[in-house]
Design a protein around this motif. Structure first.
Motif, PDB file in Angstrom:
ATOM      1  N   LEU A   1      -7.160  15.301  18.663  1.00 19.23           N
ATOM      2  CA  LEU A   1      -5.994  15.668  19.468  1.00 19.23           C
ATOM      3  C   LEU A   1      -5.844  14.751  20.676  1.00 19.23           C
ATOM      4  CD1 LEU A   1      -6.254  19.564  19.366  1.00 19.23           C
ATOM      5  CD2 LEU A   1      -4.666  18.098  18.105  1.00 19.23           C
ATOM      6  N   VAL A   2      -6.939  14.400  21.302  1.00 13.00           N
ATOM      7  CA  VAL A   2      -6.889  13.491  22.446  1.00 13.00           C
ATOM      8  C   VAL A   2      -6.413  12.115  22.001  1.00 13.00           C
ATOM      9  CG1 VAL A   2      -8.321  12.272  24.134  1.00 13.00           C
ATOM     10  CG2 VAL A   2      -8.570  14.745  23.850  1.00 13.00           C
ATOM     11  N   MET A   3      -6.939  11.630  20.859  1.00 12.64           N
ATOM     12  CA  MET A   3      -6.529  10.309  20.359  1.00 12.64           C
ATOM     13  C   MET A   3      -5.044  10.255  20.026  1.00 12.64           C
ATOM     14  SD  MET A   3      -9.527   8.690  17.953  1.00 12.64           S
ATOM     15  CE  MET A   3      -9.451   9.986  16.732  1.00 12.64           C
ATOM     16  N   LEU A   4      -4.483  11.339  19.515  1.00 12.64           N
ATOM     17  CA  LEU A   4      -3.089  11.359  19.092  1.00 12.64           C
ATOM     18  C   LEU A   4      -2.121  11.719  20.215  1.00 12.64           C
ATOM     19  CD1 LEU A   4      -3.464  13.088  15.606  1.00 12.64           C
ATOM     20  CD2 LEU A   4      -3.040  10.668  16.070  1.00 12.64           C
ATOM     21  N   SER A   5      -2.654  12.018  21.373  1.00 13.06           N
ATOM     22  CA  SER A   5      -1.803  12.461  22.481  1.00 13.06           C
ATOM     23  C   SER A   5      -1.400  11.305  23.380  1.00 13.06           C
ATOM     24  CB  SER A   5      -2.554  13.503  23.307  1.00 13.06           C
ATOM     25  OG  SER A   5      -3.566  12.881  24.074  1.00 13.06           O
ATOM     26  N   ASN A   6      -0.622  11.660  24.369  1.00  3.35           N
ATOM     27  CA  ASN A   6      -0.195  10.695  25.373  1.00  3.35           C
ATOM     28  C   ASN A   6      -0.906  11.020  26.691  1.00  3.35           C
ATOM     29  OD1 ASN A   6       1.149   8.683  26.722  1.00  3.35           O
ATOM     30  ND2 ASN A   6       3.048   9.828  26.961  1.00  3.35           N
TER      31      ASN A   6
ATOM     32  N   ILE B   1     -15.225  21.713  16.039  1.00  3.87           N
ATOM     33  CA  ILE B   1     -14.272  21.897  17.132  1.00  3.87           C
ATOM     34  C   ILE B   1     -14.238  20.644  18.006  1.00  3.87           C
ATOM     35  CG2 ILE B   1     -13.743  23.246  19.209  1.00  3.87           C
ATOM     36  CD1 ILE B   1     -14.946  25.684  17.674  1.00  3.87           C
ATOM     37  N   ASP B   2     -15.402  20.058  18.255  1.00  8.99           N
ATOM     38  CA  ASP B   2     -15.452  18.806  19.034  1.00  8.99           C
ATOM     39  C   ASP B   2     -14.665  17.705  18.349  1.00  8.99           C
ATOM     40  OD1 ASP B   2     -16.997  19.933  21.045  1.00  8.99           O
ATOM     41  OD2 ASP B   2     -18.893  19.156  20.254  1.00  8.99           O
ATOM     42  N   LYS B   3     -14.806  17.581  17.030  1.00  7.28           N
ATOM     43  CA  LYS B   3     -14.076  16.544  16.295  1.00  7.28           C
ATOM     44  C   LYS B   3     -12.571  16.778  16.361  1.00  7.28           C
ATOM     45  CE  LYS B   3     -17.680  15.077  13.140  1.00  7.28           C
ATOM     46  NZ  LYS B   3     -18.087  14.918  11.734  1.00  7.28           N
ATOM     47  N   LEU B   4     -12.150  18.037  16.227  1.00  4.18           N
ATOM     48  CA  LEU B   4     -10.727  18.355  16.328  1.00  4.18           C
ATOM     49  C   LEU B   4     -10.200  17.990  17.712  1.00  4.18           C
ATOM     50  CD1 LEU B   4      -8.086  19.558  15.276  1.00  4.18           C
ATOM     51  CD2 LEU B   4      -8.968  21.820  15.918  1.00  4.18           C
TER      52      LEU B   4
ATOM     53  N   THR C   1      -6.749  24.337  24.338  1.00  2.00           N
ATOM     54  CA  THR C   1      -6.077  24.142  25.616  1.00  2.00           C
ATOM     55  C   THR C   1      -6.265  22.696  26.054  1.00  2.00           C
ATOM     56  OG1 THR C   1      -6.500  26.445  26.221  1.00  2.00           O
ATOM     57  CG2 THR C   1      -5.894  24.939  28.012  1.00  2.00           C
ATOM     58  N   MET C   2      -5.136  22.026  26.245  1.00  5.15           N
ATOM     59  CA  MET C   2      -5.122  20.621  26.628  1.00  5.15           C
ATOM     60  C   MET C   2      -4.471  20.483  28.003  1.00  5.15           C
ATOM     61  SD  MET C   2      -6.463  19.607  23.803  1.00  5.15           S
ATOM     62  CE  MET C   2      -6.370  17.827  23.782  1.00  5.15           C
ATOM     63  N   ALA C   3      -4.946  19.501  28.766  1.00  5.74           N
ATOM     64  CA  ALA C   3      -4.383  19.253  30.096  1.00  5.74           C
ATOM     65  C   ALA C   3      -3.668  17.907  30.108  1.00  5.74           C
ATOM     66  CB  ALA C   3      -5.491  19.253  31.144  1.00  5.74           C
ATOM     67  N   ASN C   4      -2.547  17.878  30.828  1.00 10.20           N
ATOM     68  CA  ASN C   4      -1.788  16.654  30.990  1.00 10.20           C
ATOM     69  C   ASN C   4      -0.784  16.909  32.111  1.00 10.20           C
ATOM     70  OD1 ASN C   4       0.200  14.535  30.711  1.00 10.20           O
ATOM     71  ND2 ASN C   4      -0.576  14.171  28.644  1.00 10.20           N
TER      72      ASN C   4
END
Length: 68
Positions: free
Chosen positions: A45-50, A38-41, A11-14
């Protein structure tokens, strides 16, 4: 019962997402992912997101029950 597969729902927030959250699903991961994995994943995901931030992960193990 026998293990079939494991899935992870991240679950990601934006602010750009409807309701401010989005769930990213990953199928067929290893049987028991560690907290470190899981932390690394989530970091990737955060690095590749906007602008996403990581909220939580749900690990789901799928098992087969066969009635012999």
């Amino acid at each position: 019962m026998s293990w079939n597969k494991t899935s992870i729902n991240m679950t990601m927030a934006n602010e750009n997402y409807k309701d401010g959250k989005a769930i990213r699903g990953f199928q067929n991961v290893i049987k028991e992912p560690t907290t470190e994995q899981i932390d690394k994943l989530s970091e990737v995901l955060v690095m590749l997101s906007n602008g996403d931030t990581f909220l939580k992960a749900e690990v789901v193990q799928h098992t087969d029950y066969l009635n012999d």
